[in-house]
Design an enzyme around this catalytic site. Structure first.
Site: not given
Ligand code: FMI
Length: 365
Positions: A120, A124, A263
């Site tokens: 992430r 970002h 998820w």
């Molecule tokens: Fe995602 N993400 N993500 N994400 N992301 C996370 C966790 C998370 C969104 C929203 C979102 C991509 C795209 C997008 C990734 C990888 C990737 C969370 C939870 C949200 C709300 C954060 C939290 O800690 O509450 C979208 C909808 C908006 C930004 C979106 O377009 C993409 C492109 C990727 C990588 C290719 C991962 C690995 C996580 C898990 C992080 C964790 O702390 O477990």
């Protein structure tokens, strides 16, 4: 930067290692080590010199073009600075240090570990990219500045940055952009995902190049929004679906995003489970404890509205089905578009090296 910082120039050799440029004029010269500026471009040109604290305090400098209608419309150019003193082994050493730390600190976030949040962080750092003016993206490492960190979309990433602190201390010569993207590649691979090609050369840029907040997507949206957003990153439907498949990793946290739950079951293993679950679970849209809408399944899994949009839109649905049935196709697409995401907006010189890192397992470590 004071007005005195404007200096006249017509032609000047700029070391590739220390170069970043803003200008369409410069774009034409971007492939060359020597940049010859025209007199008209010089009017809008600004010279930077700044301390790069990730380069052992060495001073770096570069040219910037600002101001004036022509310059404002011209795209930013980010040229990868190839450090000839560093080899594949140097970067593999950093990869191994990150991978070993992921392995050792496995209790993080209920034994999910740091892998997902490092993915992430890399995303970002890169997802601020705007193809219209080539600003944002991973190149400048601006995630190290408070402005970018304070974007609500980046809540919780302090843990990932803190994870990286000792790595930066041990390898002070790597730029923040290179470190954050290398960390994401390392995490994908160590969590049994595909090999992702990686190239060094991002250069820490000054604070005033930090993109404004609000460039990362908002999860409470449908397919049109998702398609529009990914177009700004130069990503097509297939790439948008593949990138979202990274939600096989990790989970949402109420305290970070206001969403709740994972998820799927295998939160620290990179698989096509996200697509399988999207198609097979019984999803119900409901309000969570924070008052935000999310899709929940009886097994305790969740989907954001942007995730669920991938089965509501017929073009996306076709790709979701393909990736659910064929993990190899997902891995192949993800490897290529994740590299593209991490490199958006960067010009690589022809002789820039491309690295494919070995996993710890492959090295018997
Ligand atoms: Fe995602 N993400 N993500 N994400 N992301 C996370 C966790 C998370 C969104 C929203 C979102 C991509 C795209 C997008 C990734 C990888 C990737 C969370 C939870 C949200 C709300 C954060 C939290 O800690 O509450 C979208 C909808 C908006 C930004 C979106 O377009 C993409 C492109 C990727 C990588 C290719 C991962 C690995 C996580 C898990 C992080 C964790 O702390 O477990």
């Amino acid at each position: 930067m004071s007005a005195n910082a404007f200096i006249p120039l017509f032609s000047r050799t700029v070391s590739r290692r220390s170069l970043y440029l803003f200008s369409g004029v410069a774009a034409a010269a971007a492939a060359a080590t020597t940049v010859a500026a025209t007199a008209s471009a010089a009017d809008n040109r600004k010279y930077y010199s700044y301390n790069n604290n990730n380069n052992n305090g060495n001073r770096r400098s570069g040219w910037g073009f600002f101001g004036g209608a022509a310059a404002a419309a011209a795209p930013v150019v980010h040229i990868a600075a190839v450090n000839k003193d560093r080899s594949f082994d140097d970067y593999q050493r950093i990869y191994n240090t990150i991978a070993e730390k992921i392995r050792e600190e496995d209790e993080y976030d209920g034994y999910i570990g740091y892998g997902p949040i490092l993915v992430r962080l890399g995303w970002h750092s890169s997802g601020t990219y705007d193809k219209n003016d080539n600003t944002g993206g991973s190149y400048g490492g601006t995630m190290r500045f408070k402005l970018e960190q304070s974007d609500g979309a980046n809540n919780g990433l302090g843990n990932a940055r803190a994870f990286m602190e000792p790595i930066l201390k041990e390898f002070p010569w790597i730029s923040h952009g290179d470190l954050y993207t290398l960390g994401a590649v390392c995490a994908v691979q160590e969590l049994q995902g595909p090999k992702v090609k990686w190239r060094p050369g991002r250069v820490d840029m000054p604070e005033d190049t930090t993109p404004k907040n609000g460039r990362l997507p908002d999860a409470a949206n449908g397919a049109d929004y998702v398609r529009n957003f990914y177009a700004r990153l130069n990503m097509n439907d297939r790439e948008a679906v593949a990138l979202t498949g990274a939600h096989c990793l990790g989970r949402t946290h109420l305290k970070n995003s206001g969403f709740d739950g994972p998820w799927g079951a295998a939160s620290n293993s990179f698989t096509n489970e996200f697509f399988v679950n999207l198609l097979n679970e019984q999803w119900k849209l409901q309000k969570n404890k924070a008052g935000n809408m999310q899709y929940d399944s009886p097994k305790g899994y969740m989907m954001l509205e942007t995730d669920y949009a991938l089965v509501q839109d017929p073009a996306y649905l076709k790709i979701v089905k393909e990736f659910a049935n064929n993990e190899g196709a997902f891995f192949k697409e993800f490897a290529s578009c994740f590299q593209k995401l991490l490199e958006n907006g960067i010009d690589y010189p022809k002789d820039a090296p491309t690295y494919v890192f070995k996993t710890l397992d492959e090295q018997d470590l």
